[in-house]
Design an enzyme around this catalytic site. Sequence first.
Site: not given
Length: 917
Positions: A539, A602, A656
């Site tokens: 994203r 992450s 994250d």
Amino acid sequence: MFAVHLMAFYFSKLKEDQIKKVDRFLYHMRLSDDTLLDIMRRFQAEMEKGLAKDTNPTAAVKMLPTFVRAIPDGSEKGEFLSLDLGGSKFRVLKVQVAEEGKRHVQMESQFYPTPSEVIRGNGTELFEYVADCLADFMKTKDLMHKKLPLGLTFSFPCRQTKLEEGVLISWTKKFKARGVQDTDVVSHLTRAIRRHKDMDVDILALVNDTVGTMMTCAYDDPHCEVGVIVGTGTNACYMEDMSNIDLVEGDEGRMCINTEWGAFGDDGALEDVRTEFDRELDLGSLNPGKQLFEKMISGLYLGELVRLILLKMAKAGLLFGGEKSSALHTKGKIETRHVAAMEKYKEGLANTREILVDLGLEPSEADCIAVQHVCTIVSFRSANLCAAALAAILTRLQENKKVERLRTTVGVDGTLYKIHPQYPKRLHKVVRKLVPSCDVRFLLSESGSTKGAAMVTAVASRVQAQRKQIDKVLALFRLTREQLVDVQAKMRAELEYGLKKKSHALATVRMLPTYVCGLPDGTEKGKFLALDLGGTNFRVLLVKIRSGRRSVRMYNKIFAIPLGIMQGTGEELFDHIVQCIADFLDYMGLKGAPLPLGFTFSFPCRQMSIDKGALIGWTKGFKATDCEGEDVVDMLREAIKRRNEFDLDIVALVNDTVGTMMTCGYEDPNCEIGLIAGTGSNLCYMEDMRNIEMVEADEGKMCINTEWGGFGDNGCIEDIRTRYDTEVDEGSLNPGKQRYEKMTSGMYLGEIVRQILIDLTKQGLLFRGQISERLRTRGIFETKFLSQIESDRLALLQVRRILQELGLDSTCEDSIVVKEVCGAVSRRAAQLCGAGLAAVVEKRREDQGLEHLKITVGVDGTLYKLHPHFSRILQETVKELAPRCDVTFMLSEDGSGKGAALITAVAKRIQQARKEN
């Protein structure tokens, strides 16, 4: 020739006249389709009453739970004894259920009389007589040296509280033994058997004859879920959903309900259907006012009904020229076998004459035709009433299963059904007319109720043995408080190792400094770009933060990362990322704007500063080459340079989990812990700088990314890992790594369940021992299925549908076991997660020297958010293991996107403050 035609005409006219005469006389006994549909609806209402706790005490149809929860699946084996008490004869049976998956049953039996003085005498003597007959049978068959399970078929209404216990509600038929009503019949029989010291018999099941019929047929046809008896008495049973049975605890699975439908109408519900003959018959019976439906249907009464009708017609001068015989006045002189004989297709009229002559009557041809038609009307009404009640049961099954068409089998037994030439055909036809959306097969029970009792006993025996094996597997996943305290202590020790310079390199919990040294304070503002890489989707976000009102607005676009790029070269991966950023900037009209950027990455990284981090190792299916050990921020900067289209200020490399903590910290300043329980599992928290030996500084705090998924990689939790965990680990992309994560995260729980299901199927405990190709497929059992299967709102039928989608043809019992397996695996995951979190909050409390700590944990992850029980069990575990910590759980809203922007904003704010200082 003319004479023949004349005779034929005369005979058909005679027949027609007699039939019309009888039809007029017995007008009320002929039931229209509308009346039958109405009776069907009334019976449905009576079933509802009997099943509900509040209305059961006053319900006429008692809907008794039988505690028979499963039908035969073909894997039953062994030797069983069976007794059948309830009819004119008493039967003892030895049943050998064959092995090797072959549905084969061998039976040896012996009938014993039931003398009137025994069945109407003292209860103790009745059961002693039964035990004596059993002893005689066992001696004859040389069974005295064996320990055998026994099933008792007891064809009277009993209130059961378990399979091997039943309190007699009332005697029916011709039984009236004293001192048995309102007591447990199994206890009576057990006491009587104990008098025989040489008999070793274990009564496993008390079975109603109707249930026995259903079970016998279900052994031959697994679709059989209804049993009907139309014999001396009449009754029906069927498999009902547990969730509808108020009288029994528990909602899972199904249980056979003995309707005791013979009492339908005892509360007046059938008064408009009953005739003067029914009332007269009832008054002369052993139990006036009771079993009114049975008295209109069953073999014990049909002959008597015919006698009463013939007597009344004779008195009215409509039969036998008004003549009556003493036999016609005598109760019981016409039996159901006579009715059946009179209705035979070809020899019916001859039989009628013979029977009437035996009754001392002199019937004419017309009398014989009329009497035969009386029999037809009485038996047809019996079949119609039986069909209406059975149609109500089939409709209920269809509604329970929520199907447009029901395919089912009805097991039938009873002398009336077997010996009456027209009865089965009439019953079948009317049932199919009343429930056209049901495909019903009628299966005649072979050796009926007695074999059925042995089958119930065999099933009980199998279920008992299977339950032990299943419990043995599930026990591996049940963690005691001591084990959880031990996990908490070991996690605490690993946290300490990871913080110390000497032991850091060897610690399985990496305790990585993130260089995030503050939480949001509300003054952050501006536009920030955030990247989120952590799975198969990538994203890019634009985040606008306004100060004062703590308002955040986000715009994002999702891009796929093809498998070829995930597992290609590092350069290809970062070039793909930069291509996605370029597309987003074009889309937002922001090309050329020098935006500060936060990069949520992450994967485990060793950070040297907030904008520098070397990848320790890929997880989650990524395998891009030339990345491990490299600074991923530098790799991103290089890719941006190669593109040479825009420039970005990469301020922060973000995990994250840290993003999750920061997002919640923006709302609640007490939030100093971030927890992810989703595809992966991780935790971060704010640690005092003085405790972080890897970083030069003693003042303030820094967020530590624990990377706790690796906890146990040194073997410290081997005592709680199972063979299924080992199987999952060995089949993973990173064997021997991330062992704690593999026991607690969404990426692996479904796979653990799949391994257990394969093992249980191999043991013959699931899916009839058949391992489908789908079940052999790794990754087929996604964790989302656990969440769906464990949902409290989901009926077992829907669980079965989910399993069918996975190519698993499950029975109701299979579905219960699958649900239990899912529950055991997810519960352990939540408890382990809770034990790890308890170690962290207790450490924070002790480090701060507090008697009581109040702290907030920001949480994200699909497992925590979507699983129906995970969050509750996790919270309960933390509360139990860290009682002096008051922990609030706060759901994070987009930790990896919004969190990355907030970290970037905080880092910018701190940079600015340092410049000004």
